[in-house]
Each structure stands twice: as structure tokens, then as C-alpha cells.
Scaffold this active site. Structure first.
Site, mmCIF file in Angstrom:
data_model
loop_
_atom_site.group_PDB
_atom_site.id
_atom_site.type_symbol
_atom_site.label_atom_id
_atom_site.label_comp_id
_atom_site.label_asym_id
_atom_site.label_seq_id
_atom_site.Cartn_x
_atom_site.Cartn_y
_atom_site.Cartn_z
ATOM 1 N N PHE A 28 42.965 41.829 45.816
ATOM 2 C CA PHE A 28 44.382 41.097 45.772
ATOM 3 C C PHE A 28 45.029 41.441 44.419
ATOM 4 O O PHE A 28 44.327 41.470 43.438
ATOM 5 C CB PHE A 28 44.328 40.051 45.774
ATOM 6 C CG PHE A 28 43.470 39.292 47.277
ATOM 7 C CD1 PHE A 28 44.653 39.091 48.222
ATOM 8 C CD2 PHE A 28 42.124 39.144 47.552
ATOM 9 C CE1 PHE A 28 44.106 38.856 49.513
ATOM 10 C CE2 PHE A 28 41.773 38.824 48.771
ATOM 11 C CZ PHE A 28 42.590 38.572 49.760
ATOM 12 N N VAL A 55 40.180 38.970 43.301
ATOM 13 C CA VAL A 55 41.503 38.889 42.863
ATOM 14 C C VAL A 55 41.620 39.452 41.389
ATOM 15 O O VAL A 55 40.646 39.359 40.468
ATOM 16 C CB VAL A 55 41.711 37.216 42.507
ATOM 17 C CG1 VAL A 55 42.772 36.890 41.814
ATOM 18 C CG2 VAL A 55 41.898 36.503 44.045
ATOM 19 N N CYS A 56 42.625 40.462 41.128
ATOM 20 C CA CYS A 56 42.612 41.214 39.967
ATOM 21 C C CYS A 56 43.000 40.255 38.704
ATOM 22 O O CYS A 56 43.685 39.331 38.707
ATOM 23 C CB CYS A 56 43.643 42.102 39.984
ATOM 24 S SG CYS A 56 44.113 42.874 38.498
ATOM 25 N N VAL A 57 42.062 40.409 37.577
ATOM 26 C CA VAL A 57 42.277 39.301 36.662
ATOM 27 C C VAL A 57 43.455 39.599 35.992
ATOM 28 O O VAL A 57 44.050 38.488 35.412
ATOM 29 C CB VAL A 57 40.682 39.584 35.659
ATOM 30 C CG1 VAL A 57 40.797 40.892 35.008
ATOM 31 C CG2 VAL A 57 40.769 38.463 34.531
ATOM 32 N N ALA A 93 46.420 38.224 37.717
ATOM 33 C CA ALA A 93 45.947 36.764 38.091
ATOM 34 C C ALA A 93 46.695 35.954 36.797
ATOM 35 O O ALA A 93 46.883 35.167 36.699
ATOM 36 C CB ALA A 93 44.575 36.556 38.661
#
Lengths: 130, 136, 100, 100, 136, 130
Positions: free
Chosen positions: F39, F77-79, F82
């Protein structure tokens, strides 16, 4: 003159929030009033306190909060749009059985009626979106 | 309608389902109907697809919100202007659109069509008469 | 190569760019608002009809249905597939390009 | 009436629809990616030049600068304003329409 | 480049600033450079605006990320293909683009241009050679 | 065959998440493997547990979680994306001094390297976005 500001996209993905911020600041500087800033669609994501943008970039959520504090702005996040997207305050969290909330300082959650009311009470309604 | 009523126009230019603007725009119209203002909707560009008959989201698992347009009449949202040119460009005609009606309380509650196909000049004029224009 | 397009051709230019850059013989799959490209009698008809000569053009059935576009309204030569057909097209082609 | 357009005319059709539906004499303000409309020598030039005859066309300076478009590259007749000019245009016109 | 290297192409079709895709797409390219794959970037449609010289976001308060393109050479991202037709349609020429270069280690570290303007047929061929195409 | 799935938009605002879900389900049903679902951009908003969509609508966050549980999917989820948008797990919350987290069950936060790795390890990479 009274401006109503509608923000329809989240911060960063689209420029809409930046433009809305810059417009709102310029209007205040010119002595106009801001009836309300209403966040709809993904715009509700402007109201989460959990963001940590890179240090060399602007912090859009914080900029809204600071502007609101300085000028006593009414920042309203639409409750229906917020429920779909996971923006909640303490009341909403309790109501829906969530164990956390994420609303940022200076924002409040309320109904779509506040958008219509803003349209009625403002001299001009400005839409910022994608 | 109250004396201080403002003219609100909701301009719909987006297709349904690909994005949420149509659905959430409709939610604004329904809530707004309670405020006793002069309300109209315009359907321009891909917005005309919102009124297409026969929408069925069963296989794509999204919410089919097209029945809600039928409720507009009950909310006294009775002026739906559809841009003729947008329809034609998309290979559609009035027969492709849902039949939306309202009961005219000033005319013995006769059932009347809510949709009016308008040309460019009419739409231009209508927009110039508004107090508030919301784009979805 | 499979090209997917998810934008209405009346709103965005993705279809045009795809057709300009897709090698003859490619598969093109229209999904989401991209399915509005295949309605007979629209301003896009000649462009899409032309495309069906060089490529195999598919439209995603569930997205057509959601939008109320019956199959008898489709430009001749356009094939309809479901999500399983989408998966097959992606698997059968060497690579996939999404024209967003 | 003030019309604002925030889309690149090469990507989306907002400018075209605005020009079709804006009453002669309207103010049109290009913001965000909309400012790409006003580059001299682009495929949009004749359309925008035509628009400047019927309307007053503005472009938002800060958005031009962000995108590296120098003022000498602008189609003649296009006026540049800042955010304060944007506010003035919104205040001076009776209503505002955002062509998103 | 390792033997099992895959060919990755990042296709950029969006203008900078109006949306975040260009900026976050560039972040993917920089991270990806560490993975020792065969990397190229294509700039098509409004994507060509990403390479425009002289970007200055001071007055709009956004982050000016255009200097990052100059770092691509150091990350061994040296193949930037720009679609000629997209440039021309937008009133731009090569002179409008940033001068991006890399040092060719196979040629005595000579400084060479990273940007190559290509026509439709070349771009078509390049895309057909890829293993992975990412669109931003 | 192994598919990698990239989701670039949040739930509801665009159909991208729905299409990605439907594609992923269909691929699994046909016996294919899903290397990972990554994501990125606003796509990270698929991973918040604080959503409460209307009861007559699909719950996209929950659908991802259920699919992941059933098929042991890796939802990443891409940090960086995010952080910009306010999606945090307990570690991220601690690291950035946030007093709440909002990540949903079945999702994990990790770096962009996981996207590249997904591209390398998958036979096909599918991009779903706006």
C-alpha cells in the site's frame, strides 16, 4: 466579506489542501472573515494528529491547527465522510467501539448540515478539490 | 421556500463508482434539502453517467446508490438539468436515463419529470443565477 | 503485453496515450471508468473501433454492469471478461502496464 | 463570475468544459496544474488565446513559479496574480465555480 | 548488475506539485536503486513537466523536490527517456529541461547526459523489453 | 504464478482498492499466489482500523484483513507514505511521540524496499491507482 472554505482532498496527495490554506491565509490578511473551513470526502484526512511528515516538508495538519488558533477558525470534519475513512474523536471512538482516536487539535467533527449552513452564511463559497 | 433562501446548484461532473464524488455529493444534496433553499442539480461531462438506467453493482461489490436519485423528488429536489452535449458525446439519449419524477404540490400533486435536458446557453444562464455552486 | 486503462476517455487522456504507445497486437483491458470508452455511438467510437483492428480490446463485465452499460451497447469487437478473465490476461501476457 | 481550473488541460477536460459554459466576460483563474494551460507554443495556445478575447484569464503566480514557468513564456493577455489577487477575484465576483 | 537482474521501468505521467505521485514515485526510484536491478525512467504526458528547469516553490509553501533529480546519476539511475511528442505538445524543448548527468564508470568517469529524448517507436520498444513497469 | 499487488489510493474515494481486492480474490481462486500486497501513496489509508463505513456498504479495511487471514497474505503499508498520512502502529507511535495508533489487524508497516522486492519476486506486478 465572509468566505466559506470547502476542502475535498487529503493533505499531500493533491495540492487542494495547500491551496485552501494559502487562500485562507491571504483572505484573513486582507481583513476578510472565514465563516468556517469544512473538510469533506478525503479532505477529512487533514484532521488527523497522527501524521509525521518529513522534517524538510510542510506539516499541513499543524498549519491548519495553528491558523485556527491564531484566528479562531472553525475547522469542521464531516462525520459521515470521517467514519468511512477512520477519522474519529473521543465521542466517535466510544460510539463505534474503537479503542483509539486520532482527531487533531483545533478540529471538530460534525454533520453535513454545517456545510450547507456555511454556504448560506458565507458571501462566497470556495471549493478546493481534485 | 423562505424569503432569504439562497440558490444552491450542485454541479456533477464525475461518473459514479470510479470515484466517490457522485455518492457523497448526493448525500450533501439530501441533507441540504432540509434547509429550505432553492436547490438544483446540473449533470455535465461524465456526471450524466450518474443518471444511467440499470446500474447493478452486484459483481463489483460496491454500493449501488442509484436508487437514491429516485428519492430526490420526495426531498423536493426537482430540478435536475442534464447537459445535452455531454449526453450526446457519450452515446446516450434521454431514454438511457432513469425516469425521475416528483409530485407537484402546486398542481394537484401531478407527477412530473425532474430531469430536463438543457443546452449550453440555458445551463450558462442557470449557473449565472446561482448564489452558491458546489462541484462534485 | 497487457495494458489496463481505468479512466473515462471523456475525462482523461489515458486511452489516447495507451493507444499511441501500445505495440500492435497488445491486449487492452478497460476497467473502472475506463469502460465508458466502449459505448457505441459515442464520440470515442471511431478511435476504439480503430483500436480493435490493431489490438484485442476487453472491457471488465462487472464494471460495465455497475454503470448500467448493457452488452448490446458495446462497440463491435470489444470482448467482455470478468475478474477471472482479468487474472488470465495478466498471467498470459509477459507484463502489465496500468495507464492510470 | 469567477471560474477556477486546477487541472492540466493536457490531462483533463476541465478547461474545455469551463470555456464552453462560462458566460462571455467571466474571469477565469488557472491554479495548481491548471497553470500549464498558459505556456506559449503549446497545443493549447490557440484555445487559450481565443479565451482571452472573451474572458479575462489569470494564472496564479506561485503555482507558475513552483512549476518553473517564467512569465516570458506566457501567452499574451494572460495576467498573473498572487494569492491576494485570488482573494480579490473571489470577492469582486458574485460567485465562484471550481471546475475540478 | 547481477545476473538475475530484472528490468524495471518507472513511467511518470503526472505533473509535479498538483499531486504527490511524482515526488513519491521518485522516492521509490531512489530506494530501488539499492537493489541492483536494471532501472530506467520514462517521462510521458504531463510527466515531462517534472524535469522542467527553474522550479521554485517558495511562494506556494510546498517542498521543492526537483533537486533530487540531479542525485539520480549518483544512484546509477542514468536512463531517463523523455517522450518527444509530449514535450512538443506542451510547448517545451530539451532546453527547458534540467541538465541531468552521470559519470560513466565504463568510460573513464566521463560526464554524460542522463536524459534522452525518444520518439514513440523507441519508447514502445523500450516498454516491451521491461520485466516490471511501475506507473506514477 | 506469483502476483504482486500495488494499491495507490485509499478506500472509497477511488475504486482502486475495490478493484485490487476483486483481482486478488480472483487470482487466489484460480490457484495463483500473492507475493504481497503493498500500500503506497494514499493507499496506506486502507490500513486503518478506525473506519466505520455505513452498514449497507462494504467494509474495505475488514475485507483486506479477512482475505489476509484466510490466505496468509502479507499486507504491507509503506512507512514513509504512512507517516505523511497518519497511519501508525505501536512502534511508530512510540517513535514519533504519538499517543495512539490506528493500524488494522493483518497489516504491517515496512519500508519501500518491500515494494521493490515484491517487483523482483513476483511474476507480474499489478498497479491499482487513480
Amino acid at each position: 466579506m465572509k468566505f466559506g472554505i470547502l476542502v475535498n482532498e487529503g493533505p499531500y496527495q493533491h495540492q487542494a489542501a495547500d491551496t485552501a490554506l494559502n487562500f485562507t491565509k491571504a483572505a484573513l490578511q486582507k481583513g476578510h472573515e472565514i465563516e468556517r473551513v469544512f473538510f469533506y470526502h478525503d479532505g477529512v484526512n487533514n484532521g488527523t494528529r497522527l501524521t509525521t511528515p518529513p522534517q524538510d516538508d510542510r506539516n499541513i495538519v499543524k498549519l491548519w491547527g495553528e491558523l485556527a488558533k491564531e484566528h479562531d477558525l472553525d475547522l469542521v470534519v464531516c462525520v459521515a465522510a470521517a467514519q468511512r475513512r477512520g477519522i474519529v474523536d473521543q465521542d466517535e471512538a466510544k460510539r463505534h467501539g474503537k479503542n483509539a482516536d486520532n482527531i487533531a487539535d483545533g478540529f471538530r467533527i460534525s454533520g453535513l448540515g454545517q456545510l450547507i449552513e456555511m454556504g448560506i452564511k458565507s458571501d462566497r463559497l470556495m471549493v478546493f478539490g481534485d | 421556500m423562505g424569503n432569504g433562501a439562497k440558490k444552491f446548484m450542485y454541479v456533477n461532473r464525475r461518473a459514479p463508482y470510479g470515484t466517490i464524488y457522485a455518492l457523497e455529493g448526493l448525500e450533501v444534496v439530501l441533507i441540504g434539502a432540509a434547509f429550505d433553499q432553492d436547490v438544483s442539480m446540473a449533470f455535465v461531462d461524465d456526471g450524466v453517467f450518474q443518471l444511467k438506467k440499470g446500474q447493478d453493482t452486484g459483481e463489483s461489490n460496491m454500493k449501488n446508490f442509484s436508487p437514491t436519485y429516485h428519492a430526490l423528488g420526495d426531498y423536493e429536489v426537482t430540478k435536475l438539468y442534464v447537459d445535452r452535449e455531454s449526453l450526446g458525446e457519450r452515446g446516450l439519449s434521454q431514454d438511457d436515463l432513469m425516469e425521475l419524477t416528483y409530485e407537484d404540490e402546486d398542481d394537484d400533486y401531478k407527477e412530473k419529470p425532474s430531469i430536463r435536458i438543457v443546452d449550453r446557453k440555458e445551463l450558462m444562464k442557470l449557473m449565472e443565477e446561482q448564489d452558491v455552486i458546489l462541484n462534485f | 503485453m497487457l495494458h489496463t486503462i481505468n479512466k473515462s476517455p471523456f475525462e482523461k487522456n489515458s486511452l489516447g496515450t495507451c493507444l499511441r504507445l501500445a505495440k500492435p497486437g497488445s491486449d487492452i483491458l478497460l476497467i473502472e471508468d475506463g469502460v465508458y470508452s466502449v459505448i457505441k455511438g459515442s464520440a470515442m467510437e471511431s478511435k476504439v473501433r480503430e483500436a480493435t483492428k490493431e489490438h484485442t480490446v476487453y472491457a471488465l463485465g462487472p464494471d460495465l454492469k455497475a454503470r448500467g452499460i448493457e452488452e448490446n451497447r458495446l462497440i463491435e469487437g470489444v470482448k467482455v471478461v470478468g475478474y477471472d478473465g482479468f487474472v488470465e490476461l495478466a498471467a498470459d501476457n509477459d507484463r502489465v502496464q496500468s495507464w492510470l
